[in-house]
Every structure is written in structure tokens, then in C-alpha cells.
Design a protein around this motif. Structure first.
Motif, short mmCIF file in Angstrom:
data_model
loop_
_atom_site.label_atom_id
_atom_site.label_comp_id
_atom_site.label_asym_id
_atom_site.label_seq_id
_atom_site.Cartn_x
_atom_site.Cartn_y
_atom_site.Cartn_z
N GLU A 217 0.82 -1.21 0.00
CA GLU A 217 0.00 0.00 0.00
C GLU A 217 0.86 1.26 0.00
N GLY A 218 2.18 1.07 0.11
CA GLY A 218 3.09 2.21 0.09
C GLY A 218 3.14 2.99 1.38
N LYS A 219 2.82 2.32 2.49
CA LYS A 219 2.85 3.01 3.79
C LYS A 219 4.29 3.38 4.15
N PRO A 220 4.49 4.52 4.82
CA PRO A 220 5.85 4.93 5.23
C PRO A 220 6.49 3.88 6.13
N GLU A 221 7.78 3.66 5.93
CA GLU A 221 8.49 2.64 6.70
C GLU A 221 8.37 2.88 8.21
N ALA A 222 8.45 4.16 8.58
CA ALA A 222 8.40 4.49 10.01
C ALA A 222 7.05 4.19 10.63
N ALA A 223 6.00 4.18 9.80
CA ALA A 223 4.65 3.97 10.32
C ALA A 223 4.25 2.49 10.34
N LEU A 224 5.08 1.65 9.70
CA LEU A 224 4.71 0.24 9.56
C LEU A 224 4.46 -0.49 10.89
N PRO A 225 5.34 -0.35 11.89
CA PRO A 225 5.11 -1.09 13.15
C PRO A 225 3.74 -0.81 13.77
N LYS A 226 3.35 0.45 13.81
CA LYS A 226 2.05 0.81 14.40
C LYS A 226 0.90 0.28 13.56
N ILE A 227 1.03 0.36 12.25
CA ILE A 227 -0.01 -0.14 11.35
C ILE A 227 -0.16 -1.64 11.49
N ILE A 228 0.97 -2.34 11.53
CA ILE A 228 0.95 -3.80 11.64
C ILE A 228 0.31 -4.24 12.95
N GLU A 229 0.68 -3.59 14.05
CA GLU A 229 0.11 -3.95 15.35
C GLU A 229 -1.39 -3.67 15.38
N GLY A 230 -1.79 -2.57 14.74
CA GLY A 230 -3.22 -2.26 14.68
C GLY A 230 -4.00 -3.32 13.93
N ARG A 231 -3.44 -3.79 12.83
CA ARG A 231 -4.12 -4.82 12.05
C ARG A 231 -4.08 -6.18 12.75
N LEU A 232 -3.04 -6.44 13.50
CA LEU A 232 -3.01 -7.66 14.30
C LEU A 232 -4.08 -7.63 15.39
N THR A 233 -4.30 -6.45 15.95
CA THR A 233 -5.36 -6.29 16.94
C THR A 233 -6.71 -6.62 16.31
N GLY A 234 -6.91 -6.17 15.07
CA GLY A 234 -8.14 -6.49 14.35
C GLY A 234 -8.28 -7.98 14.11
N PHE A 235 -7.16 -8.65 13.84
CA PHE A 235 -7.16 -10.10 13.66
C PHE A 235 -7.59 -10.79 14.96
N PHE A 236 -7.03 -10.36 16.08
CA PHE A 236 -7.38 -10.96 17.36
C PHE A 236 -8.86 -10.73 17.69
N LYS A 237 -9.39 -9.58 17.32
CA LYS A 237 -10.80 -9.30 17.58
C LYS A 237 -11.72 -10.20 16.76
N THR A 238 -11.19 -10.78 15.71
CA THR A 238 -11.97 -11.70 14.89
C THR A 238 -11.98 -13.11 15.48
N VAL A 239 -10.83 -13.56 15.98
CA VAL A 239 -10.70 -14.97 16.36
C VAL A 239 -10.69 -15.23 17.87
N VAL A 240 -10.47 -14.19 18.67
CA VAL A 240 -10.35 -14.37 20.12
C VAL A 240 -11.60 -13.86 20.83
N LEU A 241 -12.23 -14.71 21.61
CA LEU A 241 -13.50 -14.37 22.26
C LEU A 241 -13.41 -13.11 23.11
N VAL A 242 -12.46 -13.06 24.05
CA VAL A 242 -12.44 -11.94 24.99
C VAL A 242 -12.12 -10.61 24.32
N ASP A 243 -11.53 -10.65 23.12
CA ASP A 243 -11.19 -9.43 22.40
C ASP A 243 -12.34 -8.93 21.52
N GLN A 244 -13.33 -9.75 21.31
CA GLN A 244 -14.42 -9.40 20.40
C GLN A 244 -15.33 -8.33 21.00
#
Length: 275
Positions: A217-244
Motif C-alpha cells: 500500500e506504500g505506507k511509510p516505513e516508520a509507520a509500519l510497526p504501528k499499522i501492523i500492530e493495529g491490524r493484528l489487533t483487528g485479527f485478534f478481535k476476529t478470532v479471540v473471544l475476549v477481544d471481540q
């Protein structure tokens, strides 16, 4: 022609759940003897078992039952919804779940070997499949341990038995909230109770995927860690009960609802027929 009454046909149908034509033909062959007709129908059904082995069983029902320290859920599968709502099939499910719980079975193999009267569960299922004229199988079983249990069985159609079932093990005294959590699970279909239960390999695979997507998507290198963690949080909200997000109030997480109710979950299981 054999001498038998319509009452005899009705009796045969009620005892075996066989069709009108099959019942009449069996009585003709048995010269009106109901007991002999039963044996004829059973024999013909048994001969068809091997032919049915390769058939798909996409219909059926879920059943659940609790004991002192655990709750068990099973999926009993058949070929058509016509059989799934048959009283004989529903009664078979009751027989199976009772036998499985009484035996303390925890695996499919143990469940099939569980005593059911003078037979095993596997034998009872085979016998009933012969009568019903379809492939019938105990597809899966799960056992949840805990202090208390919430069981929720959901009908996807009012004409059919429950096809989605959830058992939840918990500690605490708020039974009503525990039941709403079971209902939430039936709807949201989480795969894990907590993040700790998600296999590390699955998390790493998701991390690699969202990293690649973010780079593409061409995201800035410096912003990647925060973006990745945010999307991982979204993944956990999909598959993990207590996070939903809680189904009844999406402004709250399931964890917040549990904490407010003073509930601690020990585990859960969710079955959907054919899934």
C-alpha cells in the motif's frame, strides 16, 4: 395377498420411522407378521449401509448435556433435513448424548465405544441408520470443564432441530450473563478464548500477511510497526473471544462484560452442523 390392516402399517411406521410404501411392502413380504416385517426392514437397511458410506452428511443436529464437572456437545449428522427432523433421529441423538456423558467419553473414539444399553453407541447409530435409510454418523464431540455451564442451542429454522450449539464453562454467579456470552459465541464464532491460545505460527503468518499488505500500500516505513500492530489487533478481535465486541453492545468488549459480571471462563465449544 397378505392380510394386514392400516393399523399394522401405522404401527410399523411408528416403531421404525419407515415410509408408508416400505412398511406396506415389508408386511406383504412378511405375510402380515409385524415382527417379521421389522426384521425385513432392518435387513434391507443394513444391506444399504455400505452403499451409503460415501455419501455426504451435511444435515443433522447438535445436542449438549452437562454433568457435575463438565459439559459435552455432539454433532450427529445425516444426509437430509427430512431425516434430521424425524422423531427417530432426534431420539437417537438423545440416546447418544446420554450414553456419551454417562461413559465420560472425551474423544470421538471413546464416544463411539460408549455403552448404550446392550450395544455400543456405534452399533446403535448403525442400526438406526439402517432403519432411517440414510448415512448417519457421530461427526464430533467436545468436552468443556468448569464449575458452572451455560448451554445454548440455536435453531436456524423453526422446522428443524438445533443446528448451532455452544457450551461455556465458567466460574461466578451471574448465570444470565454467562448465557448471553454463549449466545454471543453462537453468533460471532470465535476460535480461541484468549490470545495466549492462538498458535504462534498462526500469529506469525498473519503478521507477515499484514506486513506485506502495508508495504504494498506504500505506507511509510516508520509507520509500519504501528499499522501492523493495529491490524493484528483487528485479527485478534476476529478470532479471540475476549477481544471481540460484545454482540449485545458493541461499545464493550466481551472481556469487559465478563469482568463486570465477575465471570471467569474456563473454556467453550461451538458446533455448527456441516461446518
Amino acid at each position: 395377498m397378505a392380510n394386514f390392516s392400516l393399523e399394522a402399517v401405522k404401527t410399523l411406521r411408528e416403531r421404525l420411522g419407515a415410509g408408508m410404501v416400505d412398511s406396506k411392502n415389508a408386511l406383504i413380504e412378511a405375510d402380515g407378521d409385524i415382527d417379521k416385517a421389522i426384521e425385513i426392514l432392518r435387513l434391507k437397511g443394513m444391506k444399504g449401509v455400505a452403499k451409503r458410506e460415501g455419501r455426504a452428511t451435511s444435515e443433522g443436529l447438535v445436542a449438549a448435556q452437562e454433568s457435575d464437572s463438565s459439559a459435552t456437545i455432539i454433532e450427529l449428522a445425516c444426509e437430509t433435513d427430512f431425516v434430521s427432523k424425524n422423531e427417530k433421529f432426534i431420539a437417537l441423538a438423545d440416546t447418544v448424548i446420554n450414553a456419551v456423558v454417562a461413559a465420560g467419553a472425551r474423544t470421538l473414539e471413546e464416544a463411539l465405544a460408549a455403552p448404550a444399553g446392550s450395544k455400543t453407541v456405534a452399533d446403535v447409530i448403525t442400526d438406526e441408520a439402517a432403519i432411517l435409510g440414510e448415512k448417519v454418523e457421530l461427526r464430533r464431540i467436545a468436552v468443556v470443564d468448569g464449575e458452572h455451564f451455560a448451554i445454548y442451542l440455536h435453531k436456524t429454522s423453526k422446522d428443524l432441530p438445533p443446528q448451532v450449539g455452544v457450551v461455556v464453562g465458567y466460574a461466578g454467579s451471574d448465570d444470565e450473563t454467562a448465557r448471553t456470552i454463549a449466545q454471543h459465541i453462537s453468533f460471532a464464532d470465535p476460535l480461541y478464548l484468549s490470545r495466549e491460545e492462538v498458535p504462534a505460527a498462526e500469529v506469525e503468518k498473519e503478521r507477515e500477511l499484514v506486513t506485506e499488505i502495508a508495504k504494498n500500500e506504500g505506507k511509510p516505513e516508520a509507520a509500519l510497526p504501528k499499522i501492523i500492530e493495529g491490524r493484528l489487533t483487528g485479527f485478534f478481535k476476529t478470532v479471540v473471544l475476549v477481544d471481540q465486541d460484545y454482540a449485545r453492545d458493541n461499545k464493550q468488549s466481551v472481556k469487559k462484560v465478563l469482568d463486570s459480571a465477575g465471570l471467569t471462563l474456563s473454556g467453550f465449544a461451538r458446533f455448527k452442523v456441516g461446518a
